[in-house]
Design a protein around this motif. Structure first.
Motif, short mmCIF file in Angstrom:
data_model
loop_
_atom_site.label_atom_id
_atom_site.label_comp_id
_atom_site.label_asym_id
_atom_site.label_seq_id
_atom_site.Cartn_x
_atom_site.Cartn_y
_atom_site.Cartn_z
N UNK A 1 0.85 -1.19 0.00
CA UNK A 1 0.00 0.00 0.00
C UNK A 1 0.88 1.24 0.00
N UNK A 2 0.64 2.13 -0.96
CA UNK A 2 1.26 3.45 -0.98
C UNK A 2 0.20 4.46 -0.56
N UNK A 3 0.58 5.34 0.36
CA UNK A 3 -0.39 6.28 0.93
C UNK A 3 0.21 7.69 0.94
N UNK A 4 -0.62 8.68 0.75
CA UNK A 4 -0.12 10.06 0.84
C UNK A 4 0.55 10.28 2.19
N UNK A 5 1.76 10.84 2.16
CA UNK A 5 2.53 11.06 3.38
C UNK A 5 3.56 9.99 3.65
N UNK A 6 3.54 8.88 2.89
CA UNK A 6 4.50 7.79 3.11
C UNK A 6 5.92 8.20 2.73
N UNK A 7 6.88 7.64 3.47
CA UNK A 7 8.29 7.78 3.10
C UNK A 7 8.63 6.70 2.09
N UNK A 8 9.29 7.08 1.01
CA UNK A 8 9.60 6.13 -0.06
C UNK A 8 11.04 6.32 -0.55
N UNK A 9 11.53 5.29 -1.24
CA UNK A 9 12.88 5.33 -1.81
C UNK A 9 12.85 4.81 -3.24
N UNK A 10 13.59 5.50 -4.12
CA UNK A 10 13.80 5.02 -5.49
C UNK A 10 14.81 3.87 -5.44
N UNK A 11 14.53 2.77 -6.14
CA UNK A 11 15.41 1.59 -6.02
C UNK A 11 16.09 1.22 -7.34
N UNK A 12 15.88 2.01 -8.40
CA UNK A 12 16.60 1.79 -9.65
C UNK A 12 17.03 3.15 -10.20
N UNK A 13 18.07 3.16 -11.02
CA UNK A 13 18.44 4.38 -11.73
C UNK A 13 17.49 4.56 -12.91
N UNK A 14 16.84 5.72 -12.97
CA UNK A 14 15.98 6.04 -14.10
C UNK A 14 16.45 7.38 -14.66
N UNK A 15 17.26 7.30 -15.71
CA UNK A 15 17.86 8.50 -16.26
C UNK A 15 16.85 9.35 -17.03
N UNK A 16 15.74 8.74 -17.44
CA UNK A 16 14.73 9.45 -18.22
C UNK A 16 13.69 10.17 -17.37
N UNK B 1 17.63 7.50 -3.80
CA UNK B 1 16.99 8.79 -3.54
C UNK B 1 15.75 8.57 -2.66
N UNK B 2 15.60 9.39 -1.62
CA UNK B 2 14.50 9.21 -0.67
C UNK B 2 13.63 10.46 -0.60
N UNK B 3 12.35 10.24 -0.32
CA UNK B 3 11.43 11.36 -0.22
C UNK B 3 10.10 10.93 0.37
N UNK B 4 9.06 11.74 0.11
CA UNK B 4 7.72 11.45 0.63
C UNK B 4 6.69 11.56 -0.49
N UNK B 5 5.64 10.75 -0.38
CA UNK B 5 4.53 10.85 -1.32
C UNK B 5 3.72 12.10 -0.97
N UNK B 6 3.67 13.03 -1.91
CA UNK B 6 2.96 14.28 -1.68
C UNK B 6 1.49 14.16 -2.07
N UNK B 7 1.23 13.42 -3.17
CA UNK B 7 -0.15 13.33 -3.66
C UNK B 7 -0.35 12.03 -4.42
N UNK B 8 -1.52 11.43 -4.26
CA UNK B 8 -1.95 10.31 -5.09
C UNK B 8 -3.21 10.76 -5.81
N UNK B 9 -3.10 10.95 -7.12
CA UNK B 9 -4.22 11.42 -7.92
C UNK B 9 -4.93 10.21 -8.51
#
Length: 739
Positions: free
Chosen positions: A585-600, A622-630
């Motif tokens: 489950x991904x929820x607005x406000x969750x802490x998340x991490x990118x797990x692959x290099x995506x150059x695009x 790279x780490x951050x937070x989910x700001x919005x789920x549209x």
């Protein structure tokens, strides 16, 4: 379940991420369906496979997993199809004129005899050909996606494959389905092999054997970090992957010869045994060896540092430097290539500051870099000078027409000195890319901790450079006054020397909780993160606390801890949108991490004044937070810790994971105010001294160890780790020509 119907309306279409929401009429009812469809238009008939799900904002929707498309047949549907916006320049009036003239044969005329369209009022010959071309493009994409679905490929993956190969999709797959392994992110040997078997490719065919060998070598590189494999080990691994008996060894060896002739692999001798390397890794290590040797021996750099300058620096900053620190400063300001290594509290940052001061006095341009955004930010804060990731400094450009890194041998960096921190994280790809961007005569200072875990990617760069004895290496071992009161620094050094950390001493920054049951360990961690530590330490919030665990599985593993901590810190709420993907489950406000290099992947970043900057590239770690789920457009927006903002379609969510808890390997290059580390039993190759040392040194203010002391003792005494077989050390010591 399967539903059939006709498209009545396109509610939403996003050409960038492929998602489409359509209104469908089926059996006297209307409903909306969503999915990453190929391009579809109003009036087309669909057969969808998937299931109905409840969308919080829009109610019940059919989520499609696969789709079959048929062109419209009745006249009104053909009019709607032509005028729905898919074909530029064709509105309802033009569409009705075309259908009036050609009737049910309209689409066949567009497909096979476009010149006849010019007989319709308002359509020139050029416009007729444009309509034909657009229609053919749409049809080809739909055919390609439906062709791929026959081989159990999802819609989203099918669209990704079509984006890569376009009209050659079917031809590429029928000719060599194993090309998918290298060309399409998320497809491995098993998936490609399954497609190949359905296409009738023989299990003993040369193309399959060659693909299995390359895949085996890549697996060894990606999972073990080795750039070279012993020949016998490679044959054994390939047999397992290809599910072949010993009687086919000769065919495998013949396939290896073919790969060598085509320049894809290289036979070498490693540790007096026959071995095989993937050519790309061999060439990267060869380049690193030659460039480092040239920078070191032929740079002709002027010696700048002096004892007098160091003494002046001590007076101005009110410090007394240790002899080893002085040695490191002199080496850094006089050598073409120098390595400065040491653990926490040994003064690496002090040395970098002093070196920068001397170079600035000499009017030399310096660039500070680190492998990750967090490490670069920390380096900038510690030195007061601008620092960037290596990717950003080299101006990564891996888009379809990009060249990789903009900065390279033909467009080098305009600088006199490059200082790279956290060098233990550099794999052969990133190191070779960095060196390509350095001019002959550029000074290179490599700073890192040789006792940290090696890079996630292939290679053993820092260890190979140090162990070659070809470069000036200064190792710092003395813990300085500012770290004497820190049990983190003291215990880290004890662990590094295979000594048991002091778990009983009264400390303000190092704590131990003796808990043996894994479920209780998990419960203890959740309590510490959500309540006890923020309550006890007034300057600590839950956001300051990072859980880092050795493993993903188990009660005290990363996967379970993320669920438990998410439920406590960011529970489900009617005010927060969420999305479930394969029981995650991904929820607005969750802490998340990118797990692959995506150059695009594109991003935007806003300054305090509201000015926006734009760029490409989001990278592993790279780490951050989910700001919005549209939920209307099936999109998740993440804001990373450095302020970059990017969006993911639901089909792209395999790129991110929850990061309330992360593995110790993923924590490399990062530093967190508070680190909590569960210590459970596990594989000897995993539960070792280096892993525990790396975990403890990630903490800036506080470390908490939770588990059995016997497990900690085992890790401290266990020096075993997966051996990486690499060519760089030998190349540096003996020269590439002699290998």
């Amino acid at each position: 379940m399967i539903v059939k119907g006709k498209i009545e309306n396109i509610i939403y279409r996003n050409s960038e991420n492929g998602y489409t929401v359509v209104e469908i009429s089926s059996k006297n009812q209307k409903f909306t369906a969503t999915g990453k469809f190929p391009i579809v238009g109003v009036g087309e008939k669909l057969e969808l496979e998937g299931e109905f799900k409840i969308n919080k904002m829009y109610g019940e929707q059919f989520v499609a997993e696969s789709v079959k498309i048929e062109k419209p047949t009745d006249l009104e549907s053909i009019v709607k199809y032509l005028s729905c916006g898919l074909i530029s320049g064709v509105g309802e009036v033009t569409a009705r004129n075309i259908v009036k003239k050609f009737g049910e044969e309209t689409l066949n005329i567009i497909d096979t005899s476009p010149n006849l369209l010019a007989e319709v009022r308002g359509i020139s010959l050029k416009k007729a050909n444009d309509i034909h071309s657009t229609y053919k493009d749409i049809k080809k994409m739909q055919e390609a996606v439906m062709f791929l679905q026959k081989y159990d490929i999802s819609i989203s993956m099918a669209v990704k494959i079509f984006d890569k190969y376009k009209y050659e999709t079917e031809n590429v797959l029928k000719t060599n389905p194993y090309a998918l392994i290298d060309d399409i992110e998320g497809i491995g040997f098993k998936t490609a092999d399954k497609i190949a078997m359905k296409l009738g490719i023989d299990i003993h065919s040369d193309i399959r054997l060659r693909a299995g060998i390359i895949f085996s070598l890549n697996e060894i590189a990606e999972k073990q970090g080795s750039t070279v494999a012993y020949y016998d080990d490679l044959i054994s691994q390939a047999k397992l992957v290809l599910e072949l008996d010993d009687e086919f060894s000769d065919k495998l060896e013949s396939a290896i010869v073919d790969l060598e002739i085509n320049g894809l692999v290289k036979k070498v001798t490693y540790e007096d045994r026959p071995a095989l390397a993937i050519s790309k890794y061999y060439n990267m290590e060869k380049y690193i060896s030659r460039k480092l040797t040239n920078l070191c021996s032929g740079s002709g750099v002027k010696k700048l540092g002096s004892i007098q300058e160091i003494q002046q620096y001590e007076i101005l900053n009110g410090i007394i430097l240790h002899e080893k620190q002085k040695e490191a400063i002199l080496a850094g300001t006089s050598e073409g290539v120098v390595v400065i290594t040491g653990g926490p509290g040994t003064g690496k940052t002090t040395i970098i500051r002093a070196i920068l001061k001397i170079f600035k006095s000499a009017k030399l341009e310096c660039m500070l870099m680190a492998p990750t955004g967090r490490a670069a930010k920390r380096l900038e804060e510690q030195t007061g000078e601008p620092a960037s990731t290596i990717h950003r400094a080299l101006e990564a450009n891996f888009k379809s027409n990009g060249r990789g890194f903009v900065r390279n041998e033909t467009n080098p960096l305009d600088t006199d000195v490059v200082i790279v921190d956290e060098v233990s994280m550099l794999d052969v790809f990133l190191m070779s890319s960095l060196l390509k961007a350095l001019n002959f005569g550029t000074r290179l200072i490599l700073v890192g901790d040789k006792d940290q875990l090696p890079s996630v990617g292939a290679g053993n760069v820092l260890a190979d450079i140090i162990n070659s004895d070809m470069f000036k290496v200064v190792e710092l071992t003395q813990i300085y006054r500012q770290s004497e009161d820190s049990m983190i620094a003291q215990n880290a050094h004890k662990i590094n020397h295979s000594e048991m950390p002091d778990l009983k001493a009264k400390s303000s920054d190092f704590f131990y909780s003796s808990v043996s049951d894994p479920e209780l360990v998990a419960k203890e961690i959740v309590s510490l993160v959500s309540e006890r530590m923020p309550k006890f330490f007034k300057d600590i919030t839950s956001d300051d606390i990072q859980v880092i665990a050795p493993m993903k599985a188990g009660f005290a593993g990363v996967d379970n801890l993320n669920i438990l901590i998410q439920d406590k810190l960011n529970p489900s709420s009617p005010t927060k949108n969420e999305f479930e993907l394969r029981k995650r489950i991904f929820r607005e406000g969750d802490r998340v991490m990118q797990i692959v290099n995506n150059y695009d992947r594109t991003w935007e970043k806003y300054s305090e004044m509201g000015y926006a900057t734009y760029g490409d590239g989001v990278f592993n770690g790279d780490m951050g937070k989910i700001d919005e789920i549209n939920t209307e457009i099936n999109e998740i927006t993440v804001i990373f810790d450095d302020g970059r903002r990017t969006s993911y379609s639901y089909a792209e969510l395999d790129e991110i994971v929850l990061s309330y808890a992360i593995t110790i390997h993923k924590s490399q290059g990062s530093e967190f105010p508070v680190v909590i580390i569960p210590i459970m039993g596990g594989s000897p190759l995993l539960m070792n001294k280096n892993l525990l040392y790396t975990a403890v040194t990630r903490a800036k203010k506080i470390v908490v160890l939770i588990g059995k002391s016997s497990n900690i003792y085992y890790m401290v005494k266990n020096k075993s780790s997966a051996i990486r077989n690499t060519m760089l050390k030998s190349m540096l010591m003996h020269g590439v020509i002699n290998l």
